[in-house]
Write an enzyme that holds these catalytic residues in place. Sequence first.
Site, PDB file in Angstrom:
ATOM      1  N   LEU A 166      -4.882  -1.671  12.477  1.00 30.41           N
ATOM      2  CA  LEU A 166      -4.377  -0.798  11.413  1.00 30.41           C
ATOM      3  C   LEU A 166      -5.187  -1.090  10.162  1.00 30.41           C
ATOM      4  O   LEU A 166      -5.640  -2.218   9.948  1.00 30.41           O
ATOM      5  CB  LEU A 166      -2.897  -1.072  11.127  1.00 30.41           C
ATOM      6  CG  LEU A 166      -1.877  -0.780  12.234  1.00 30.41           C
ATOM      7  CD1 LEU A 166      -0.496  -1.258  11.791  1.00 30.41           C
ATOM      8  CD2 LEU A 166      -1.834   0.702  12.538  1.00 30.41           C
ATOM      9  N   ASP A 167      -5.359  -0.089   9.329  1.00 25.89           N
ATOM     10  CA  ASP A 167      -6.038  -0.301   8.061  1.00 25.89           C
ATOM     11  C   ASP A 167      -5.364  -1.409   7.267  1.00 25.89           C
ATOM     12  O   ASP A 167      -4.166  -1.654   7.401  1.00 25.89           O
ATOM     13  CB  ASP A 167      -5.978   0.963   7.207  1.00 25.89           C
ATOM     14  CG  ASP A 167      -7.152   1.879   7.456  1.00 25.89           C
ATOM     15  OD1 ASP A 167      -8.122   1.445   8.100  1.00 25.89           O
ATOM     16  OD2 ASP A 167      -7.087   3.027   7.011  1.00 25.89           O
ATOM     17  N   LYS A 168      -6.127  -2.001   6.387  1.00 24.95           N
ATOM     18  CA  LYS A 168      -5.580  -3.015   5.478  1.00 24.95           C
ATOM     19  C   LYS A 168      -4.351  -2.492   4.749  1.00 24.95           C
ATOM     20  O   LYS A 168      -3.337  -3.184   4.642  1.00 24.95           O
ATOM     21  CB  LYS A 168      -6.653  -3.424   4.474  1.00 24.95           C
ATOM     22  CG  LYS A 168      -6.177  -4.395   3.403  1.00 24.95           C
ATOM     23  CD  LYS A 168      -7.292  -4.714   2.429  1.00 24.95           C
ATOM     24  CE  LYS A 168      -6.813  -5.649   1.333  1.00 24.95           C
ATOM     25  NZ  LYS A 168      -7.901  -5.965   0.356  1.00 24.95           N
TER      26      LYS A 168
END
Length: 374
Positions: free
Chosen positions: A150-152
Site C-alpha cells: 500500500l502507498d505510504k
Amino acid sequence: MTDTTQHSLSNSAAVNNDLALTIPQDLGGLRLDVALQRLLPDHSRSRLQAWIKDGLVTVGGLVSTSKSKVWGGEQVLVKVQSKPELQAFKAENIPLDIVFEDDHILVINKPAGMVVHPAAGNWTGTLLNALLFYAPALKDVPRAGIVHRLDKDTSGLLVVAKTLAAQTNLVRQLQARTVKREYRAIVWGQIWRNGTIDQPIGRDPRSRTKMTINRAGKPAITRYEMLERFSVQTYMRCNLETGRTHQIRVHMQHLKAPIVGDSVYGFRGIVPIRSMTQTLRDAVSKFNRQALHAIKLGLIHPATNEFVEWQIELADDMKALLEAMRHEDPHDEEEVFEFSTEPYLADADYEDEEDEDSEDEDFDDFDDADEDEE
C-alpha cells in the site's frame, strides 16, 4: 583506475570512519565530486555530493563544494557514512495493528504514513522493519513475507505470509486475481453513476516516480460505486481486479475525479473554495494525505483452502472528513461543483488520452494498487 590513483588509495588511512587520501595528479582539473567518485567507486556521486554539502569532506582542512576544482596533491579527508540501505533489513520495535494471525499469515491494518518496504529515502521505519521485530523468523522469508503493498499515505488492510509456502500461494492468488480488495475513497467532484475503469497503467515517461494511463502499460481494472454524493465531493467504493502501482489514484485522475489530498495525481487549482463552508475548508486543509483506505480484504487461506475475509473500520481521519462533508450547508443547484459542464460518466464514455510508451513496474505481481514507496 590509473596506477597513480591506485597508489593514492593504497596510501590512504582510515581512522574510525575518516578516510584520508591525496588527490592524484591524473585527476587534476576535475570537480571535487567527480574526482572523489573516481577514487571511491563504491559510493555514488550523489552520496558523495551529499557528504560534501553536509561538511563531511574537507580539502586541506577546509570545507569545500562539489563544484570546486582539484589540481592534484590536495589532502582530502572524507568522513565516510554507512550506507543507509545497510539498515533496511534490521528489526525495529514499531507497533503493529494486527487484525488476524495464525501460523501461516498475518493481516495488518497499516496506518497512513508508514512505508511498506524499504527503498530510497525510506530505509528505516517501514512495515518490513516492524515485521522482523515482531516475528524474527520472517528473516528467512523473502521480503519478510510481504506479497503486496500500500502507498505510504494509504491506510488499511494488507496480508503478510509467515512461511515460504504461504507466500508462494498468495503470490499465485494475486497473479490469478482471486484476492478481493475493497477500498474507500473520497474524491473531488460529483460521481453520478457507477462504472468500471479498464485502462492500462505504466510508468510516466516524464516522471519516474509517477504512473500514468498508457497503452503500453499493464492491464488495470477498477470498479467503482458511489456511496454518498456531496456538493463538491463524492464518497466511493472501489474494487480492484488488478493490482497496479497507484492504480486507484491514476484511474480516479483519469475519471477527472482525483482523490482528495492526493498531491501527486490531483489537479492543480481545482479546490472549490467558494463552494465550501469554512468548516469544510478547515477539514480539507488539515487532511494531509490521499483519502484512500483499504477497508476489506478477502483471499483463499493458503493452508485451509477456505475463503476468508476481513473488514475494518474507516480510518479516523477519513471519518472526520466525511462528517465535515455531511454537515455542509446545502447549495443551489447552479453552485454545485463539477470539473466540466457534463456529469461524471462511466469509463466507457471517456477516451484514452495517453499514447506514449512507459516502462513496466518492477515486481508488479507483488504490488497492490496503491504503493509507491515515496
